[in-house]
Write an enzyme that holds these catalytic residues in place. Structure first.
Site, PDB file in Angstrom:
ATOM      1  N   LEU A 157       0.798  -1.219   0.000  1.00 27.78           N
ATOM      2  CA  LEU A 157       0.000   0.000   0.000  1.00 27.78           C
ATOM      3  C   LEU A 157       0.835   1.276   0.000  1.00 27.78           C
ATOM      4  O   LEU A 157       0.288   2.375  -0.048  1.00 27.78           O
ATOM      5  CB  LEU A 157      -0.944   0.014   1.215  1.00 27.78           C
ATOM      6  CG  LEU A 157      -2.028  -1.061   1.237  1.00 27.78           C
ATOM      7  CD1 LEU A 157      -2.910  -0.891   2.466  1.00 27.78           C
ATOM      8  CD2 LEU A 157      -2.869  -1.028  -0.035  1.00 27.78           C
ATOM      9  N   LYS A 158       2.158   1.156   0.042  1.00 27.28           N
ATOM     10  CA  LYS A 158       3.012   2.337   0.066  1.00 27.28           C
ATOM     11  C   LYS A 158       3.213   2.908  -1.341  1.00 27.28           C
ATOM     12  O   LYS A 158       2.950   2.250  -2.343  1.00 27.28           O
ATOM     13  CB  LYS A 158       4.373   1.994   0.687  1.00 27.28           C
ATOM     14  CG  LYS A 158       4.281   1.528   2.137  1.00 27.28           C
ATOM     15  CD  LYS A 158       3.728   2.620   3.023  1.00 27.28           C
ATOM     16  CE  LYS A 158       3.837   2.289   4.502  1.00 27.28           C
ATOM     17  NZ  LYS A 158       2.944   1.229   4.971  1.00 27.28           N
TER      18      LYS A 158
END
Length: 372
Positions: free
Chosen positions: A191-192
């Site tokens: 999710l980064k």
């Protein structure tokens, strides 16, 4: 819900779209790893470390299997353990505090500023003879106010361990996230902004000896195939993940540009709406890992946006000091007033790089409709 809304869904993230954009590069890289069979310690790992070093402008990068391990191994390399204290904010993801507990040290919380980042004055107030490090968390893609934090660290001879999990590519006063303190610790969770296809992370430092120690610690403490200098762990980055991250590091400037474009559009279209959006300082470059607004009508707004097909989330609804796992630290509700108020008001809007201008306008018009 009307027919048009029923057909529309705006997700918080869009990982399938990212794969479609990179499909050819990803599949070629994966096939190469399988053909070579260099799944652990492959050439791509060393290449990624050099490329990250060049991107961040730091001499030493050590890849690991998670951002949490980056924090824990940084503290182990510094000799931080039982009896020591590390100051950190209570509004981060639980991994920040968990890493302190994992090495046997005691987390000491300091409240935050309106932008959700740690308050230097609150840090100064809780330094004790047992304090060994400050762990600021660069939350949402905005870096903490590092100049006063570094002055506090210098005054008390403390290490500074930057939790840069959400801020790869961000800058403060002309310096890259993770390169100001003793260590910078990064996550490359899916999710980064710079994301692997699974867990991954890395640590950066200007200190060659500390980097060498982390290289040993990530591989059982081995100094060669047969000799162990100290007890370590297994935190090697897989070659497959290194190949994915090499591709995505090349795309990172475009990802950041598109996310900043979305944030600018939010600010323009939400002007005059009764939301608090932390302003950007002149000395910072915010990469917008998340776009967080604050309102005392958060829960109702989130429910309304859901009826419009807009996915939102909360980073984070329960402060760490009020988690059951932190009960032994003895904090009660009211201990960190700013953090607790923000936990009831913060709402994360979609800001991913695959949103169109129309998507952002639709979200903003829905927010204006709610407040109208």
């Amino acid at each position: 819900m009307d027919a048009d809304t029923a057909l529309r869904r705006i997700g918080y993230v869009n990982l399938p779209a990212q794969f479609e954009e990179e499909r050819t590069e990803i599949m070629q890289a994966v096939e190469g790893v399988f053909r070579r069979g260099d799944f652990i310690g492959g050439e791509a790992v060393g290449k990624l470390e050099l490329e990250l070093s060049a991107y961040l402008g730091t001499p030493h990068v050590v890849t690991l299997n998670s951002g949490t391990d980056a924090l824990s191994l940084a503290m182990k390399a510094l000799g931080i353990g039982p009896g020591d204290e590390v100051i950190t904010p209570p509004n981060s993801f639980v991994a920040s505090t968990a890493s302190i507990v994992a090495v046997g040290a005691t987390p000491v919380f300091a409240d935050v500023l309106p932008d959700q980042n740690i308050d230097p004055a609150a840090v100064e107030a809780v330094v004790t003879p047992r304090t060994k490090a400050i762990m600021p968390v660069h939350l949402t893609g905005r870096m903490a106010d590092m100049n006063p934090l570094m002055k506090i660290a210098d005054k008390h001879s403390l290490a500074v361990i930057e939790d840069s999990a959400q801020s790869v590519g961000s800058t403060y006063d002309g310096r890259m996230s993770g390169t100001i303190g003793t260590f910078g610790c990064f996550s490359a969770h899916p999710l980064k902004n710079l994301n692997a296809a699974g867990d991954a992370g890395f640590v950066v430092t200007a200190d060659a000896e500390l980097a060498a120690r982390i290289r040993r610690l990530r591989n059982h403490g081995l100094i060669n195939r047969s000799d162990v200098s100290e007890w370590g762990t297994v935190s090697r980055l897989d070659t497959l993940q290194a190949e994915v991250l090499r591709i995505r590091l090349r795309h990172l400037p475009s990802v950041i540009l598109r996310r900043r474009r979305n944030a600018t559009q939010y600010r323009q279209e939400l002007a005059g709406v009764p939301l608090f959006i932390p302003p950007c300082r002149d000395i910072e470059f915010n990469t917008f890992h998340t776009f967080v607004v604050q309102t005392d009508r958060r829960n109702e707004l989130q429910k309304f946006l859901a009826t419009k097909g807009i996915e939102t989330t909360i980073h984070y609804p329960v402060p760490i000091h009020l988690q059951p796992a932190a009960a032994h630290l003895g904090h009660r509700r009211g201990a960190f007033a700013v953090t607790e108020r923000q936990a009831e008001e913060i709402l994360t809007l979609p800001v991913n790089q695959f949103l169109s201008e129309f998507d952002i306008s639709y979200i903003c018009s829905s927010i204006r409709e709610y407040f109208a």
